[in-house]
Design an enzyme around this catalytic site. Structure first.
Site, mmCIF file in Angstrom:
data_model
loop_
_atom_site.group_PDB
_atom_site.id
_atom_site.type_symbol
_atom_site.label_atom_id
_atom_site.label_comp_id
_atom_site.label_asym_id
_atom_site.label_seq_id
_atom_site.Cartn_x
_atom_site.Cartn_y
_atom_site.Cartn_z
ATOM 1 N N GLY A 190 -1.935 -0.815 15.307
ATOM 2 C CA GLY A 190 -1.954 -2.188 14.812
ATOM 3 C C GLY A 190 -0.884 -2.421 13.759
ATOM 4 N N SER B 170 0.803 -1.218 0.000
ATOM 5 C CA SER B 170 0.000 0.000 0.000
ATOM 6 C C SER B 170 0.843 1.278 0.000
ATOM 7 C CB SER B 170 -0.945 -0.069 1.196
ATOM 8 O OG SER B 170 -1.791 1.021 1.228
HETATM 9 C C1 16G Z 1 -4.181 -0.417 8.174
HETATM 10 C C2 16G Z 1 -5.647 -0.415 7.795
HETATM 11 C C3 16G Z 1 -6.204 0.974 7.848
HETATM 12 C C4 16G Z 1 -5.982 1.561 9.226
HETATM 13 C C5 16G Z 1 -4.537 1.495 9.605
HETATM 14 C C6 16G Z 1 -4.379 1.875 11.068
HETATM 15 C C7 16G Z 1 -6.775 -1.785 6.166
HETATM 16 C C8 16G Z 1 -6.845 -2.218 4.736
HETATM 17 N N1 16G Z 1 -5.827 -0.916 6.458
HETATM 18 O O1 16G Z 1 -3.420 0.282 7.253
HETATM 19 O O2 16G Z 1 -7.561 0.889 7.577
HETATM 20 O O3 16G Z 1 -6.407 2.908 9.254
HETATM 21 O O4 16G Z 1 -4.074 0.166 9.458
HETATM 22 O O5 16G Z 1 -3.047 1.792 11.438
HETATM 23 O O6 16G Z 1 -7.552 -2.231 7.004
HETATM 24 P P1 16G Z 1 -2.628 1.887 12.960
HETATM 25 O O7 16G Z 1 -3.270 0.731 13.693
HETATM 26 O O8 16G Z 1 -1.158 1.858 12.949
HETATM 27 O O9 16G Z 1 -3.159 3.202 13.481
HETATM 28 MG MG MG Z 2 -3.667 1.307 0.292
#
Ligand code: 16G
Ligand code: MG
Length: 540
Positions: free
Chosen positions: A507, A67
């Site tokens: 996450g 991505s």
């Molecule tokens: C991933 C997720 C995105 C979310 C991000 C949060 C998908 C396809 N992608 O990139 O939606 O906003 O994680 O990241 O689900 P974080 O947990 O580091 O804040």
């Molecule tokens: Mg993407």
């Protein structure tokens, strides 16, 4: 036969050994890491894809992309038969497989146990659709995944270069026997472009569309938009920048960069256009922006798409006299700006649900509605329409007792549905949907932005000893551990009018994220900083 499968797998394990001590988890968006640390993982995910397909007796997808991450990273995620993300219970199998070392006997034992548990045979039919983004590492990773799946007697559909949403769409179409559309690339573009054209042509008094400059993040989207650009040239001039011919993937450009740093990407002529947008490296996120009359950068993020799409659909449902029969809702995460939630609930009178971060949570919740509109603030989102809604629209269009205006509105909704990729957020589909709405509602970006004013906000990253110490509830808006953290946050927030703050473990990175908003930027910054301090103090 099983012997041959075992031999093939053994050859792969020898060719792409697992580095010692490596640990990788199937996270919010699959496995993601530096590309050179991924080959061994592709063996496991190829096996899992084959098993998933056998169990579901349908085609599943494997998308190779990282991505918005830099070029040297890569990743892989599986797509379920209906075009949605892999079922969460299967993430456990992905993690179990990922934990196993290169011992063919252990690996084979695990596969056999799983097959017994899931009631499948090695020879059961399986179809896996594979696609990848423009990263240099992608073809090799795809070929390993393919060989692993083939070892379990799987037919491969090799789509090669595609955007993530394209593959989601293709998997859904393939399993739907063409009801949702045709699974080829031409099928995808034809559906979107035809719907866009139909909607514009059936609508009287549309506003002429101003040229749009697209920052394609030097990724796969550039290639796919080029086709669209030609097909739709009669309706809109789309100019593609950061098309991969000069810059590097996601490097100082793309939707994530623009949203994160709240500034324009490199590589765009900033004085020449009234409308700009950025997509990300696999074209599933979209962000709009423009320079206002004071040459200030103005951003339109995911929250703004929710507002725009919900406004348009509410207007058309009202015109079609269907509003009262339809359950429409917007799904957000805690990161949605408080002003957007306020505007949707109080001005538009559309209910809002809040769910934890991650597309799968939003998507799942959206299924509760006839029209479920979901966007993360970062620009990832789409709309889901229920079968019941689709039947109602069809009945309304064909109903001779309805007025011309009602039938036209129903027809407009039907065409709009065909622009949307319901399987997953799709930057290209969302871009067309946005443009068509701007034209029908006679809005420019300034007018869209002025629907409401964002509350100033601040996000911080905090490095802590162990981020799992932070546990949350209520869609990540409240903390239940460590003890007293929530009380401290509540006390800090109470000092700020319209103040709001929350913390959650990331996450995707080994950090804790802090979010704060308040009536001024100074206050939002201060609140975020105060929350950061208590997080640091209570996680020592
Ligand atoms: C991933 C997720 C995105 C979310 C991000 C949060 C998908 C396809 N992608 O990139 O939606 O906003 O994680 O990241 O689900 P974080 O947990 O580091 O804040
Ligand atoms: Mg993407």
């Amino acid at each position: 036969m099983t012997l041959i499968a075992k031999e093939k797998l053994l050859a792969l394990l020898l060719e792409y050994p697992k580095p010692a001590g490596i640990v990788m988890g199937y996270g919010t968006a699959g496995f993601r890491a530096r590309a050179d640390t991924l080959p061994w993982q592709m063996i496991r995910i190829g096996l899992l894809a084959a098993m998933r397909s056998k169990v579901k007796q349908a085609c599943v997808g494997a998308m190779i992309t990282a991505s918005h991450n830099p070029e040297q990273d890569n990743g892989v995620k599986l797509i379920d038969p209906y075009g949605e993300m892999l079922d969460q219970t299967w993430e456990v199998y992905a993690n179990n497989l990922s934990m196993l070392d290169d011992d063919i006997h252990v690996l084979w034992d695990y596969l056999e146990t799983l097959m017994t548990q899931l009631n499948i045979q090695p020879h059961d039919e399986a179809i896996v659709a594979i696609a990848y983004d423009t990263r240099q590492s992608s073809p090799l990773l795809a070929s390993i995944l393919k060989r692993a799946a083939q070892a379990l007697y799987t037919t491969i559909m090799d789509f090669e270069l595609m955007t993530t949403p394209q593959l989601h769409y293709a998997v859904r179409c393939y399993n739907d026997d063409g009801q949702y559309g045709h699974y080829t690339e031409a099928g995808y573009f034809d559906k979107l472009c035809t719907a866009f054209q139909n909607l514009l042509e059936m609508t009287p008094n549309t506003q002429r569309l101003e040229p749009l400059a697209v920052d394609a993040a030097n990724g796969i989207g550039a290639m796919k938009l080029a086709y669209m650009r030609q097909t739709l040239a009669k309706f809109i001039q789309i100019e593609i920048f950061n098309d991969g011919t000069r810059g590097h993937l996601n490097d100082k450009c793309g939707a994530d960069y623009v949203k994160l740093y709240q500034k324009t990407p490199e590589g765009l002529p900033l004085a020449s256009y009234t409308k700009y947008c950025s997509i990300d490296g696999d074209a599933d996120r979209l962000i709009y922006f423009f320079m206002d009359k004071n040459q200030q950068f103005r951003l339109l993020d995911g929250d703004r798409f929710s507002v725009l799409f919900a406004s348009f659909l509410s207007i058309k449902l009202n015109e079609a006299k269907l509003f009262d029969d339809v359950k429409i809702g917007v799904i957000q995460t805690a990161y949605a700006n408080g002003s957007s939630t306020n505007y949707i609930v109080n001005t538009m009178k559309v209910p809002v649900a809040c769910v934890p971060t991650g597309v799968k949570h939003l998507h799942h919740k959206a299924l509760d509605y006839d029209i479920g509109i979901y966007f993360e603030a970062n620009g990832h989102g789409t709309i889901i329409f229920s079968d019941d809604l689709k039947s109602k629209i069809k009945l309304a269009i064909d109903d001779p007792n309805r007025t011309m205006e009602e039938r036209l509105a129903a027809n407009q909704i039907r065409a709009f549905i065909n622009i949307i990729n319901e399987t997953v957020g799709d930057a290209i589909a969302d871009l067309l949907a946005t443009e068509v709405i701007l034209s029908i509602l006679h809005l420019n970006l300034d007018g869209w932005l002025n629907l409401y004013d964002d509350l100033p906000q601040r996000q911080l990253k905090v490095a802590v000893r162990d981020r799992t110490m932070i546990q949350t509830t209520d869609a990540e808006r409240r903390c239940i551990a460590p003890a007293h953290l929530q009380d401290c946050i509540d006390e800090l927030v109470s000092k700020y009018p319209s103040g709001r703050a929350f913390v959650r473990p990331s996450g995707t990175e080994d950090i804790v994220r802090v979010y704060a908003e308040a009536t001024t930027q100074v206050e939002a910054d201060k609140l975020a900083d105060e929350v950061r301090k208590v997080v640091e103090e209570l996680t020592k």
